[in-house]
Design an enzyme around this catalytic site. Sequence first.
Site, PDB file in Angstrom:
ATOM      1  N   LYS A 101      68.278 107.722  28.120  1.00  0.00           N
ATOM      2  CA  LYS A 101      68.010 108.154  26.743  1.00  0.00           C
ATOM      3  C   LYS A 101      68.801 109.392  26.319  1.00  0.00           C
ATOM      4  O   LYS A 101      68.919 109.668  25.121  1.00  0.00           O
ATOM      5  CB  LYS A 101      66.509 108.394  26.552  1.00  0.00           C
ATOM      6  CG  LYS A 101      65.662 107.125  26.642  1.00  0.00           C
ATOM      7  CD  LYS A 101      64.203 107.414  26.310  1.00  0.00           C
ATOM      8  CE  LYS A 101      63.351 106.149  26.318  1.00  0.00           C
ATOM      9  NZ  LYS A 101      62.932 105.742  27.664  1.00  0.00           N
TER      10      LYS A 101
ATOM     11  N   SER B  33      64.777 106.057  32.353  1.00  0.00           N
ATOM     12  CA  SER B  33      64.806 106.722  31.043  1.00  0.00           C
ATOM     13  C   SER B  33      65.804 107.867  30.931  1.00  0.00           C
ATOM     14  O   SER B  33      65.971 108.418  29.836  1.00  0.00           O
ATOM     15  CB  SER B  33      63.408 107.229  30.677  1.00  0.00           C
ATOM     16  OG  SER B  33      62.579 106.148  30.305  1.00  0.00           O
TER      17      SER B  33
ATOM     18  N   SER C 293      59.968 110.341  25.468  1.00  0.00           N
ATOM     19  CA  SER C 293      60.606 109.170  26.079  1.00  0.00           C
ATOM     20  C   SER C 293      60.098 107.858  25.501  1.00  0.00           C
ATOM     21  O   SER C 293      59.948 106.858  26.217  1.00  0.00           O
ATOM     22  CB  SER C 293      60.383 109.179  27.603  1.00  0.00           C
ATOM     23  OG  SER C 293      61.307 108.343  28.249  1.00  0.00           O
TER      24      SER C 293
END
Length: 476
Positions: free
Chosen positions: A100, A97, A156
């Site tokens: 992102k 993640s 997230s």
Amino acid sequence: MKISILKYTKKYTRKCISAVTAVIIACSMAMTPVLAENNTTAAAATSGSTSASSTTDDNLPWPEAPAVTCESAILIDADTGSILYEKDSARKCYPASTTKILTGLLTIENCNMNDIVTFSSKAANSINPNEDANLGTKTGEKYTVEQALYALLLYSANEVAYGLAEQVAGSLDAFVEMMNNKVKELGAINTHFSNASGLYDPNHYTTAYDMAMIARGCYNNSSFVNIDSTYTSYTIPATNVTSSPRTFRHRHKMLKNREYYYEYCKGGKTGFTDESLYTLVTFAEKDGMRLICVVFRSPDDATRFVDTRSLFDWGFNNFKKSTTNNTNASSLYTTDNYYSSDVFSEKNLDFDLGASFITIPNSGSASNVVMDINDDYDITNEDGILTAQLDFLYGSNKVGSTKLTISSDDNKGSSSLPYNDTETSVSHPIPKRCIKINVWVIVAAGAGILIIINVIDNIKMSKKRNRHYSRRRIRF
């Protein structure tokens, strides 16, 4: 005859311009030793370690770094791009993640905060609700871009990443193409992304070094930092589909009121998949020094925060930011001094030197920093524009680099030499005194001589042909 003159004028003028440009590059290389004597340098984005030049002292001391457990890591200065520490930073890793942060940056750059994101069925159903981080966003649900960014960077939410990708580019595939173009622009050279969230895909990979370059672009965006540094909870109120508000807070545990609180932390991004293990990107600032730490393949949640804190403390305690002065390296390349002439005053040169600082050990001196031409970087010549990469070295450690772009175009408008970032003002260096040579007078004279010679040759040839033609008529 006019056509012939024009043809050869263009031909020899191009040659002369190329020769002048070559002289500029040669003079630039010749000035390299001056940097050490003048105790100056300028730095920008780095691209990893290179061997030192012949004028560099490889025995200059570098602070001993702490041991870290993660398998791959890097610590850089966000302003200069100097690499303070690295551990297998070129290793191919899955970012999870931490991806992102790039999704967030592209959204900020291409959308207004009050734009409305309407989630498609593809976006809403793109995740496993029992396993993936998500807010349970439904098909047709509407968030503002700002609300979606908080959900993306703090909580997230994977389906939000998909929805923002569609909002920005129209489709996930188009957004992924934007991502891969953007990482190259930011200096990531061994990265390929295949989705907007970081969910595992064998073709979705990066390196600690590349992620630091991506993070640097994010840290230099004030809107990004404003959202990503939020340590308090954030609430998305009831929407057109969901009647209950959604409240959440940042997953990064080094922010205030968290388990691994670090007072200098300015945000970042966590990540985890079975394939990537624990990943972490963190921003920190202390006494005007902004650092970025990336740790990949950490064995557990706690270790990534412990390693990051150790590297930050080491970086802040052992390095200093040195400001360049009026005789810095970049001043050697301004249009006002070393290559000063009438033509260079009229035709602005474009020099891309991106920072006014270097980061060196506390025990070091800026006089030990030298400039080197990076031989591995191809010098390009397109439309009269030359680009070379300059590295700034402290011993065998690269403490910065910048791309030097030389152009003789006269449509630049004003000087484009950025001695610092857009938010900081630094006075223009005082130029050195030097003898001015009007290069273009020499060029014009040389071209004129070549043209005259060519014209004379053409006239002689024409006369010979005429005489030969006359004789043939007499004979027959």
